[in-house]
Enzyme design. Structure first.
Site, mmCIF file in Angstrom:
data_model
loop_
_atom_site.group_PDB
_atom_site.id
_atom_site.type_symbol
_atom_site.label_atom_id
_atom_site.label_comp_id
_atom_site.label_asym_id
_atom_site.label_seq_id
_atom_site.Cartn_x
_atom_site.Cartn_y
_atom_site.Cartn_z
ATOM 1 N N LYS A 74 15.907 101.872 -59.041
ATOM 2 C CA LYS A 74 16.745 102.303 -57.921
ATOM 3 C C LYS A 74 17.195 101.109 -57.106
ATOM 4 O O LYS A 74 16.428 100.158 -56.890
ATOM 5 C CB LYS A 74 15.943 103.282 -57.050
ATOM 6 C CG LYS A 74 16.733 103.952 -55.933
ATOM 7 C CD LYS A 74 15.846 104.958 -55.219
ATOM 8 C CE LYS A 74 16.572 105.664 -54.093
ATOM 9 N NZ LYS A 74 15.689 106.660 -53.410
ATOM 10 N N SER A 149 17.312 111.201 -53.084
ATOM 11 C CA SER A 149 18.284 110.125 -53.144
ATOM 12 C C SER A 149 18.215 109.328 -54.451
ATOM 13 O O SER A 149 19.089 108.511 -54.725
ATOM 14 C CB SER A 149 18.058 109.176 -51.959
ATOM 15 O OG SER A 149 16.754 108.600 -52.022
ATOM 16 N N SER A 173 12.560 112.386 -52.486
ATOM 17 C CA SER A 173 13.678 111.751 -53.187
ATOM 18 C C SER A 173 13.397 111.317 -54.617
ATOM 19 O O SER A 173 14.301 110.842 -55.300
ATOM 20 C CB SER A 173 14.184 110.539 -52.383
ATOM 21 O OG SER A 173 14.848 110.975 -51.230
#
Length: 487
Positions: A74, A149, A173
């Site tokens: 990420k 996210s 997330s």
């Protein structure tokens, strides 16, 4: 790429393939599918192939537990030589001068990072519609969100581009996009995994987590990245058990707590049915199901969005156009430069949360909002402590609905925030949680079940997840997947 870590390692050790061949295939898939999915913000072909070649020429590669493994990361986790934008214009192509601790540990085990994945800006979102670089598409249905996210990481694993990926989990997330994309998502106990090199959103809530196709691969990655880190004072000096070895232990007699209140109003009917079937599956495995009460869980969303926004307001003050990242032009005065940089650099959701956080921390409202939220947070922790005296883990849905369509909730922040209703409690209490695929909706969309456990109980959660996956295998492939490239 649906091969497990153990199978991949064995095929390289036996000379059936090479790290370069594995990594190159992963890179090809990433580049081919990214035009549609937008899961990656950067794909490092040159760096990844160089790293793979080094693994192939390493005389000790047989001892490396992750030799040749391609990993996606990420874009709020620092990797030298690659960008760390956090999905925001204000950081843009910022390149950090150091690796996050989790990255150092993955490299030491032989893994290769192929790219940085798209995410909601500064990890703020439940749909991955808040990235400054466009939304990630769900590989099951590209008209729907992948969850946020860590949507880019979840989509990359679901599509078979990489076997595993790293994400961050502040209020769900990792687990929420795992559920919407049909993969496993593990959020460890707060303090189990170092946050050094993770760009902060909510410092008392953030944890780096793992997305994988199965619980076994998640266990293998957690084994590498868990443990005390001198760079992060919040990591706990608690022994790290052998997670892969714990997978095959019997779940018979384990007690699963179920709160019937959480299976009531607001939960999609198909999700409820899938969770009820999962409960029956655990009974068939020999687990005992007991009723538990979490009386303060109904306040979790309100408490989370007070504490998270307050911490975000403080953490994001550092992005001012002075030290790194984007700086607004035509702003000769310092105050104007601050204002214009933050106005042009931050997106709407980040601005909303900064303003909310500044408000609840302000002089007339601190006691009424922030202090009260912290008191309720303590009550929520006590609820979990009492519940875990009656059970070994708590089973809930991961999300109230399957993946929803783009734009469906973007203009209604409260409706969007309610997508995290089942996940924020784990971050507020600091306990570990894992999401496991438990079926498909009538529209062919994944549904996830969530298991929450006491502090440091990742081994038990992984064992429960592994047992369920063996009994109820989830072998469905999304509409877009890397295997199509072999045709």
């Amino acid at each position: 790429m649906n091969i497990s870590i153990n199978s991949l390692r064995k095929s390289i050790a036996d000379g059936e393939t090479t790290a370069r061949a594995i990594v190159e295939k992963s890179l090809d898939s990433a580049e081919e599918l990214n035009a549609t999915l937008n899961a990656f913000l950067e794909i490092d072909r040159a760096g990844a192939l160089k790293r793979a070649a080094e693994i192939d020429h390493d005389s000790d590669k047989a001892t490396l537990s992750l030799a040749g493994l391609p990993v996606a990361v990420k874009d709020n986790i620092c990797v030298t030589g690659m960008q760390t934008s956090c999905g925001s214009r204000i950081l843009g192509p910022y390149h950090p001068p150091y690796n996050a601790t989790v990255i150092e540990r993955l490299f030491a085990a032989g893994a290769t990072v192929i790219g940085k994945t798209n995410c909601d800006e500064f990890a703020m979102g439940s749909s991955n519609e808040n990235s400054a670089f466009g939304p990630v598409k769900n590989p099951w249905d590209t008209s729907r969100v992948p969850g946020g996210s860590s949507g880019g990481s979840a989509a990359a694993v679901a599509a078979g581009i990489v076997p595993v990926a790293l994400g961050s989990d502040t209020g769900g997330s990792v687990r929420q996009p795992a559920a919407l994309c049909g993969v496993v998502g593990l959020k460890p106990t707060y303090g189990r995994v170092s946050r050094y090199g993770l760009v902060a959103f909510g410092s008392s809530l953030d944890q780096i987590g793992v997305l994988a196709r199965n619980a076994g691969d998640a266990a293998s990655i957690l084994q590498i990245i868990a443990g005390r880190d001198l760079h992060d004072a919040t990591t706990a000096d608690v022994p790290v058990p052998d997670y892969p070895a714990a997978l095959d232990q019997n779940v018979k007699g384990m007690r699963l707590g179920v709160s019937r209140v959480l299976l009531g109003e607001g939960l999609d009917t198909e999700v409820r049915d899938a969770i009820e079937e999962a409960i029956e599956a655990y009974k068939d495995l020999g687990a005992k199901v007991v009723d538990v009460d979490l009386p303060h869980a109904k306040y979790a969303i309100a408490v989370y969005y007070i504490i998270a926004t307050a911490e975000a307001s403080s953490n994001l003050a550092r992005f001012d156009g002075v030290r790194y990242g984007f700086r607004a032009e035509e702003a000769p005065a310092l105050r104007d430069m601050y204002r214009k940089t933050r106005d042009e650099g931050f997106g709407a959701e980040v601005k909303r949360r900064i303003m909310l956080g500044t408000y609840v921390l302000s002089a007339g409202y601190y006691d009424a909002y922030y202090l009260k939220a912290q008191k309720v947070r303590t009550l929520l922790r006590q609820d979990f402590s009492k519940a875990f005296q009656q059970c070994d883990a708590i089973l809930t849905p991961t999300t109230p609905t399957p993946a929803f369509k783009f734009g469906e909730k973007v203009d209604d922040p409260l409706a969007m925030y309610l997508n995290d209703i089942y996940t924020v409690t784990a971050n507020l209490a600091g306990v570990p949680g894992i999401s496991v695929p438990c079926g498909l909706s009538s529209e062919g969309l994944p549904i996830g079940l969530q298991l929450l456990g006491p502090n440091w109980s990742e081994a038990e959660l992984l064992r429960l997840a592994h047992a369920y996956q063996l009994a109820q295998p989830f072998n469905h492939l999304p509409r877009l997947h890397a295997g199509q490239l072999d045709a």
